[in-house]
Design an enzyme around this catalytic site. Structure first.
Site, PDB file in Angstrom:
ATOM      1  N   GLY A  85     -12.659  -3.819   1.480  1.00  0.00           N
ATOM      2  CA  GLY A  85     -14.013  -3.335   1.760  1.00  0.00           C
ATOM      3  C   GLY A  85     -14.480  -2.333   0.720  1.00  0.00           C
ATOM      4  O   GLY A  85     -15.620  -2.389   0.259  1.00  0.00           O
ATOM      5  N   ARG A 115       0.824  -1.208   0.000  1.00  0.00           N
ATOM      6  CA  ARG A 115       0.000   0.000   0.000  1.00  0.00           C
ATOM      7  C   ARG A 115       0.861   1.262   0.000  1.00  0.00           C
ATOM      8  O   ARG A 115       0.435   2.288  -0.539  1.00  0.00           O
ATOM      9  CB  ARG A 115      -0.940  -0.003   1.205  1.00  0.00           C
ATOM     10  CG  ARG A 115      -2.143  -0.893   0.950  1.00  0.00           C
ATOM     11  CD  ARG A 115      -3.081  -0.922   2.120  1.00  0.00           C
ATOM     12  NE  ARG A 115      -4.383  -1.429   1.725  1.00  0.00           N
ATOM     13  CZ  ARG A 115      -5.273  -1.915   2.568  1.00  0.00           C
ATOM     14  NH1 ARG A 115      -5.023  -1.954   3.865  1.00  0.00           N
ATOM     15  NH2 ARG A 115      -6.429  -2.354   2.122  1.00  0.00           N
ATOM     16  N   LYS A 167     -15.071 -13.789   7.199  1.00  0.00           N
ATOM     17  CA  LYS A 167     -16.452 -13.706   7.698  1.00  0.00           C
ATOM     18  C   LYS A 167     -17.473 -13.479   6.595  1.00  0.00           C
ATOM     19  O   LYS A 167     -17.431 -12.473   5.901  1.00  0.00           O
ATOM     20  CB  LYS A 167     -16.558 -12.545   8.692  1.00  0.00           C
ATOM     21  CG  LYS A 167     -15.835 -12.812   9.987  1.00  0.00           C
ATOM     22  CD  LYS A 167     -16.203 -11.774  11.036  1.00  0.00           C
ATOM     23  CE  LYS A 167     -15.272 -10.588  10.961  1.00  0.00           C
ATOM     24  NZ  LYS A 167     -15.745  -9.412  11.633  1.00  0.00           N
ATOM     25  N   GLY A 195      -6.851  -6.247   1.197  1.00  0.00           N
ATOM     26  CA  GLY A 195      -5.533  -6.081   1.804  1.00  0.00           C
ATOM     27  C   GLY A 195      -4.831  -7.414   2.011  1.00  0.00           C
ATOM     28  O   GLY A 195      -3.672  -7.590   1.617  1.00  0.00           O
TER      29      GLY A 195
HETATM   30  P1  ADP Z   1      -9.130  -9.278   2.474  1.00  0.00           P
HETATM   31  O1  ADP Z   1      -8.296  -8.446   3.422  1.00  0.00           O
HETATM   32  O2  ADP Z   1      -8.326  -9.716   1.299  1.00  0.00           O
HETATM   33  O3  ADP Z   1     -10.412  -8.615   2.115  1.00  0.00           O
HETATM   34  P2  ADP Z   1     -10.329 -10.800   4.605  1.00  0.00           P
HETATM   35  O4  ADP Z   1      -9.882  -9.749   5.562  1.00  0.00           O
HETATM   36  O5  ADP Z   1     -11.749 -10.965   4.343  1.00  0.00           O
HETATM   37  O6  ADP Z   1      -9.524 -10.641   3.226  1.00  0.00           O
HETATM   38  O7  ADP Z   1      -9.840 -12.229   5.148  1.00  0.00           O
HETATM   39  C1  ADP Z   1      -8.496 -12.514   5.389  1.00  0.00           C
HETATM   40  C2  ADP Z   1      -8.298 -13.528   6.485  1.00  0.00           C
HETATM   41  O8  ADP Z   1      -9.097 -14.674   6.320  1.00  0.00           O
HETATM   42  C3  ADP Z   1      -6.860 -14.015   6.501  1.00  0.00           C
HETATM   43  O9  ADP Z   1      -6.206 -13.472   7.614  1.00  0.00           O
HETATM   44  C4  ADP Z   1      -6.994 -15.535   6.560  1.00  0.00           C
HETATM   45  O10 ADP Z   1      -6.127 -16.123   7.517  1.00  0.00           O
HETATM   46  C5  ADP Z   1      -8.429 -15.723   6.980  1.00  0.00           C
HETATM   47  N1  ADP Z   1      -8.917 -17.051   6.603  1.00  0.00           N
HETATM   48  C6  ADP Z   1      -8.962 -17.592   5.385  1.00  0.00           C
HETATM   49  N2  ADP Z   1      -9.380 -18.875   5.463  1.00  0.00           N
HETATM   50  C7  ADP Z   1      -9.612 -19.145   6.764  1.00  0.00           C
HETATM   51  C8  ADP Z   1     -10.040 -20.307   7.488  1.00  0.00           C
HETATM   52  N3  ADP Z   1     -10.321 -21.436   6.872  1.00  0.00           N
HETATM   53  N4  ADP Z   1     -10.144 -20.209   8.822  1.00  0.00           N
HETATM   54  C9  ADP Z   1      -9.858 -19.052   9.451  1.00  0.00           C
HETATM   55  N5  ADP Z   1      -9.456 -17.925   8.830  1.00  0.00           N
HETATM   56  C10 ADP Z   1      -9.324 -17.971   7.502  1.00  0.00           C
END
Ligand code: ADP
Ligand code: MG
Length: 420
Positions: free
Chosen positions: A400, A53, A223, A376
């Protein structure tokens, strides 16, 4: 939206809102004091684990400095806790190490002010010469930055605006927030969008208006509650939805399977069920994992084995997608002409559970169509695998923000920049 080419910046102070919210490996309690950003690194200071970033923010800042602007950069870092500035500033979330890295990447000295709108920031901003760059302290040390109270936010925005005569919005990762530095300051100063924001918006417009088909969307991450709204609106646009990562367990549960100790948002099960029914009605294909890497606990060294997604043992927790799912996802992407991917497909931060995310990143990186990675953590994952950045059409700095754009929501930071 105006661009920075439309502003007369030479000799003027320009407040640039960047997104410098980088992942950190915590050091204890760094960041106090008033030494320059180019001073020696204290051992207690947090270490930047992915500077993507900051790199993405460099072009706008460099261009403004080269044109003789006096650049004041503001940004947030993490979610500092506490009710007051002092409490929030005692954590390890100072922007000082970020300012130092920005200086290295810019190849010019970057000053640092140890407060946001206090004496240090005002004095440092006042002392800037043409072409100088200053970073002020973490905006979120000021509780008013994120306040829901318009008057409180507005009062703080007035002080921030007082640091400069012009505003440039370039923090794409924060444009979906109605925060003082994102929404209220541009309403108080002549403003323009930075190159990063303009680039991101152009890419997202291409995803929302007539994408080449088939259009496949891959969603992972932690989530489902964060992402259900965007999935709902993607049913109008995408041909195929591939769901993996931590949120796939709520989908498996909604289909009637047990998920052991895997991440589950039980309260979202009814909403997910409704969504699956709606997808079926509209003929949008939803692809879920068929096998899972199930571990004994959330630990990088946890024992693990591959199990069927329909037979996760009660004492196990799914931390990655299995090899059959990797092949299934690859086959569902094979003919896609447009791909948007957000959210890691496993706990990629633990090397033992990174294979699914890595496999997907590699598959998408070899595709010829229009491929966008947003988020991110997703962007950090892609970079940690050492894939060349040009292997994707675009790596978005905003998770987001890009999701809310795809949802068709109004983004306060873009609205404010569009107003004249
Ligand atoms: P982004 O930042 O790309 O939008 P998110 O913040 O939604 O992504 O999600 C990222 C997190 O999701 C990572 O830290 C990853 O460890 C977690 N994650 C992915 N798969 C699992 C899983 N099976 N169980 C728990 N956490 C998970
Ligand atoms: Mg994230």
């Amino acid at each position: 939206m105006k661009s920075i080419e439309d502003l007369q910046v030479a000799g003027r102070r320009v407040l640039v809102r960047s997104d410098l919210n980088v992942p950190l490996e915590s050091g204890a309690g760094g960041g106090a004091g008033a030494a320059g950003a180019d001073g020696p690194s204290s051992p207690a200071e947090a270490v930047i684990t992915d500077d993507g970033r900051i790199r993405a923010s460099v072009p706008t800042i460099a261009k403004l400095a080269e044109r003789g602007a006096r650049v004041v950069v503001c940004a947030h870092l993490g979610r500092p806790k506490g009710g007051s500035y002092t409490e929030r500033a005692t954590g390890a979330l100072s922007l000082r190490p970020v300012a130092r890295r920005l200086g290295e990447l810019l190849g010019r000295p970057v000053r640092f002010a140890g407060d946001v709108v206090g004496d240090q920031a005002r004095d440092a901003a006042g002392a800037l010469a043409d072409g100088d760059v200053l970073v002020i302290e973490n905006l979120r040390f000021e509780p008013a930055e994120t306040s829901k109270d318009d008057a409180q936010r507005g009062a703080f925005a007035g002080k921030l605006a007082g640091l400069a005569g012009l505003y440039v919005g370039d923090g794409f990762g924060a444009v979906h927030r109605k925060h003082a530095s994102v929404y209220d300051v541009p309403r108080r100063l002549p403003h323009a969008a930075g190159d990063l924001v303009l680039g991101e918006v152009a890419v997202l417009r291409r995803l929302t208006t007539n994408p080449d088909r088939p259009y496949a969307v891959v969603l992972g991450g932690a989530k489902p509650s964060d992402k259900l709204a965007v999935i709902g609106s993607l049913l109008d646009r995408a041909d195929r939805l591939l769901i993996g990562g931590g949120m796939s367990y709520t989908f498996l549960k909604a289909q009637g399977y047990e998920v052991g100790n895997s991440l589950l948002e039980a309260d979202q099960v009814p909403a997910v069920r409704a969504l699956l029914a709606e997808a079926a009605r509209r003929g949008v294909e939803v692809v879920l994992p068929v096998d899972i890497v199930a571990a004994t606990g959330f630990d990088p060294a946890a024992a693990h084995e591959v199990v069927l997604a329909t037979a996760i043992p009660p004492d196990r927790e799914g931390l990655d997608m299995g090899p059959q799912t990797r092949r299934l996802f690859a086959s569902k992407l094979a003919d896609a002409k447009t791909v948007f991917w957000n959210g890691p497909l496993g706990v990629f931060e633990f090397p033992a559970f990174a294979a699914g995310t890595r496999a997907l990143a590699e598959v998408i990186s070899r595709m010829a169509g229009f491929t966008v990675v947003g988020g991110g953590d997703s962007a950090a994952a892609v970079r940690s695998f050492g894939l060349p950045p040009d292997a994707f059409s675009h790596i978005s700095t905003g998770g987001g923000a890009s999701l809310e754009f795809l949802e068709g929501r109004e983004l306060p930071g873009l609205t404010a920049l569009e107003e004249s």
